[in-house]
Design a protein around this motif. Structure first.
Motif: not given
Ligand SMILES: *Cc1c(COP(=O)(O)O)cnc(C)c1O
Length: 229
Positions: A137-141, A143-146, A178-187
Motif C-alpha cells: 500500500e505504500t511505495y516504501l514498502e 521498494k523494500e519488497a523489491a 488504478c493502471f496509471s498509478k501502477l505504471a508510475s510506480l513502475k517508473e
C-alpha cells in the motif's frame, strides 16, 4: 475441429490481435480441463490459476496428457502455509500475487524446493485502496519488497501487478486511475533501483483495453477466452 475448438480458437485469435505484443495469460479457474487442453493444442502456453491446489492439479494433468511445456502463473492471494506446496508445482513460471514482506521471507526460506532456474516474481500493489484487495500500500514498502527479491539469486524481480477497482460509480475512470498509478510506480521503482526492465501485469476481461493503454504487458484473461456463446 469441434464446435468448442472453433469457439476457443476464435476467442484467442481475437484477443491476440487486440493485445499486440503483450503476453496473454489464460486464466482457467472457471474452465474445465478439456478447454485447457484445447488451448494447449492451439499452442497457447501461459496459464493462470488463483488457488494453489487447482494450479498444482492442472499442471500435473497437462504433463500426464503429454503437454510438457506449459508456463503456470499463480495469480491469486497466496497464504504463507501454501508456499511450500506451490514451489513444488512442475512448470511454475511466476507468482503475480506477492503482497507482503512476510510472504517474501517464506518464499526465500523455501526457494530451494523450486526446480526451475529462477522464479519470476510480480509484486502486487493495492492501487484501488479497497480493503478486500491484497497488495502493498505504500511505495516504501514496495521498494523494500523489491530489494528483498533482488538480493536473492533464485528470484527474479519480474514486475508489478494490480487489479482494477471493483466498487466504483465509474468503473472505467477507476480502472484508468488504478493502471496509471501502477505504471508510475513502475517508473519510480526502476529509476530508484536502477532496473533495466519491469513488466506490468494488469487487465482482466472487463478492463484489459484500458490496461493496455497504460502499458500493461501481461494481461490475465479468463471469461473472454473461455466464455460460452
Ligand atoms: C479471475 C482472475 C482474472 C481473470 O478474470 P476474468 O474476468 O475472467 O478475465 C484475472 N486476474 C485475477 C487475479 C483473477 O483472480
Amino acid at each position: 475441429m469441434s464446435e468448442r475448438e472453433l469457439e476457443i480458437s476464435k476467442n484467442f485469435k481475437k484477443i491476440y490481435a487486440e493485445i499486440g505484443s503483450a503476453k496473454l495469460i489464460a486464466v482457467t479457474k472457471y474452465s474445465p480441463l478439456s478447454d485447457i487442453l484445447i488451448s494447449m493444442e492451439l499452442g497457447h502456453l501461459d496459464y493462470g490459476e488463483n488457488r494453489v491446489d487447482q494450479l498444482k492439479e492442472r499442471s500435473v494433468r497437462l504433463i500426464e496428457e503429454g503437454f510438457l511445456n506449459a508456463r503456470w502463473h499463480m495469480i491469486g492471494h497466496l497464504q504463507t502455509n501454501k508456499v511450500k506446496e506451490l514451489l513444488f508445482v512442475p512448470n511454475l513460471y511466476a507468482i503475480h500475487s506477492v503482497d507482503s514482506l512476510r510472504l517474501i521471507e517464506e518464499i526465500k526460506k523455501r526457494i530451494d524446493d523450486y526446480a526451475g532456474d529462477r522464479l519470476n516474481i510480480f509484486l502486487q500493489f493495492n492501487t484501488s485502496n479497497e480493503e478486500e484487495k491484497s497488495g502493498f500500500e505504500t511505495y516504501l514498502e514496495l521498494k523494500e519488497a523489491a530489494q528483498m527479491i533482488l538480493s536473492h539469486k533464485k528470484l527474479n524481480l519480474y514486475g508489478l501487478m494490480t487489479m482494477g477497482s471493483i466498487r466504483s460509480d465509474d468503473q472505467r475512470k477507476a480502472a484508468h486511475e488504478c493502471f496509471s498509478k501502477l505504471a508510475s510506480l513502475k517508473e519510480e521503482l526502476m529509476k530508484d533501483l536502477n532496473l533495466i526492465n519491469l513488466n506490468l501485469s494488469m487487465g482482466m476481461s472487463a478492463d484489459y483495453q484500458i490496461a493496455i493503454q497504460h502499458g500493461a504487458n501481461y494481461i490475465r484473461l479468463g471469461s473472454v477466452l473461455y466464455k460460452n456463446h
